[in-house]
Design an enzyme around this catalytic site. Structure first.
Site, PDB file in Angstrom:
ATOM      1  N   CYS A 105       0.810  -1.227   0.000  1.00 46.46           N
ATOM      2  CA  CYS A 105       0.000   0.000   0.000  1.00 46.46           C
ATOM      3  C   CYS A 105       0.838   1.269   0.000  1.00 46.46           C
ATOM      4  O   CYS A 105       0.296   2.365  -0.181  1.00 46.46           O
ATOM      5  CB  CYS A 105      -0.944   0.003   1.200  1.00 46.46           C
ATOM      6  SG  CYS A 105      -2.070  -1.403   1.227  1.00 46.46           S
ATOM      7  N   CYS A 396      -0.057   3.091   5.984  1.00 45.56           N
ATOM      8  CA  CYS A 396       0.358   1.831   6.592  1.00 45.56           C
ATOM      9  C   CYS A 396       0.534   0.803   5.481  1.00 45.56           C
ATOM     10  O   CYS A 396       0.048   0.990   4.364  1.00 45.56           O
ATOM     11  CB  CYS A 396      -0.662   1.358   7.615  1.00 45.56           C
ATOM     12  SG  CYS A 396      -2.324   1.047   6.946  1.00 45.56           S
TER      13      CYS A 396
END
Length: 410
Positions: A105, A396
């Site tokens: 991500c 994150c």
């Protein structure tokens, strides 16, 4: 020894990023899962964003020296060529090399950081960076089909690659459970989760209606049957969502938990691209810098609370910049899950008055490899609109990491 290492790292980052600027930043509107962009590959979405960024900057494709693009799931049949094909389809010269990066991500942020490093080592003067993802095209797979004995009669189980990827196989922890773990650790209530989730939807709608996202979005021409339509508005958002409406939603990961579908980032499709160069090269070519890349930080954390990764990453970025979180006029943390984003906010201690003010991934969507580039591009314009000098973008990362960048408005 650790102190010396940190001092060396922060000094190196200060020197490295002292004159890296962004001269172009564009993205596609984000399509919801199986929505308007479902038939467009991640590569082709990346081309749309790249052409938009180059056109905006006034950079000719033949002036690009390197291409760096983030992509996670590699969902198309030609995905192994992704960054190279984005460059070539965008008109970048054949001699200019290309690299696809995957920090899950954080891949969109990682592409920007890698582009900056290429500039500061002198390997390039102009780098096309970005991130792209088609989650709608994630395939179902049959593993073991190449075994010499073939597929046994009645076997050949299809595996949903998208769903399987949302669980950390090392710790056997679904991403949603990591968010539930943070909710428990930081005493985050259902009311807080629901209010934050509704806030994301409301702020996105307000930003769309006010036209604050117009500068960052480049139109995408999408074919539907024999017709073509222009797609230029994020479609995952649900402006009518309310705290009250969330009460009926099931808890997906923990029976007595706080995460329901409306408290999770939207599965979606999209791409974002940024043109990086040096201040000197921008001036020599008459390009207008939009923002300066001031510092970055990447760090690991416990995988079962992977959502707290932005905290150590941000601390590294702040140490490199010599600033504090209070110096950041805007903070964008990718909303993987509502309790995850709230845990980061509580731990870093910044005000909600500067946090994801135009909505986040719960409303906008989270095409895995694109989100970091989307957040970076958004901050470029948000700083100008809100007269802010410094901003922080962070995400994150599944498996237990975090990544952050600090931008300076010019």
């Amino acid at each position: 020894k650790a102190t010396v290492s940190v001092l060396y790292w922060t000094t190196a980052v200060k020197m490295m990023f002292k004159n890296v600027v962004i001269v172009g930043a564009k993205r596609t509107a984000f399509g919801t899962f199986q929505g308007s962009l479902k038939t467009m590959s991640a590569t082709d979405m990346g081309v749309v964003a790249s052409k938009g960024a180059m056109e905006q900057a006034g950079v000719n494709p033949d002036q690009v020296d390197e291409v760096v693009f983030g992509n996670v799931a590699q969902t198309a049949t030609d995905a192994i060529y992704l960054a190279r094909h984005i460059g070539l389809k965008s008109g970048v010269p054949v001699p200019a090399p290309a690299l696809t990066v995957n920090r899950l991500c954080g891949s969109g942020f990682e592409a920007v950081i890698q582009g900056a490093k290429l500039l500061m080592t002198g390997e390039a003067k102009v780098v096309l960076t970005g991130g792209t993802e088609s989650m709608s095209q994630a395939p179902h797979c049959i593993y073991g089909a190449r075994d010499g004995s073939g597929i046994p009669l009645g076997q050949g189980k299809l595996v949903d690659s998208l769903w399987e990827g949302l669980t950390d196989s090392l710790t056997k922890t679904p991403m949603g459970v990591t968010a539930e773990n943070l909710a428990t650790q930081y005493n985050i209530t259902q009311q807080e989760v629901d209010e934050f989730s509704a806030r994301s939807q409301r702020l996105l709608f307000e930003a769309q209606e006010a036209g604050r996202l117009n500068d960052e979005i480049t139109p995408t021409e999408v074919k539907k049957g024999k017709k073509t339509f222009t797609f230029e508005r994020d479609e995952h958002g649900r402006p009518s969502a309310t705290v009250e409406s969330f009460a009926k939603l099931p808890k997906i990961f923990k029976k007595d938990g706080v995460v329901h579908p409306a408290a999770a980032s939207g599965i979606s499709d999209g791409a974002a691209a940024l043109i990086l160069t040096t201040e000197e090269n921008a001036k020599a070519n008459g390009w207008t810098p939009l923002a300066k890349l001031h510092a970055f930080g990447v760090a690991g954390c416990e995988p079962t609370i992977m959502g707290i990764g932005p905290v150590p990453a941000t601390k590294k970025a702040l140490a490199a910049s010599g600033m504090s979180i209070d110096d950041m006029g805007l903070v964008e943390v990718n909303e993987a899950f509502a309790p995850q984003a709230l845990a980061v906010q509580k731990e870093l201690g910044f005000s909600m008055d500067k946090f994801n003010l135009d909505g986040g991934a719960i409303a906008v969507g989270h095409p895995l490899g694109a989100s970091g580039a989307r957040i970076t591009a958004h901050l470029v314009y948000a700083m100008q609109q809100r007269n802010v000098k410094y901003s922080l973008g962070s995400a994150c990362i599944g498996g237990g990491q975090g990544i952050s960048v600090i931008l300076e408005s010019i």
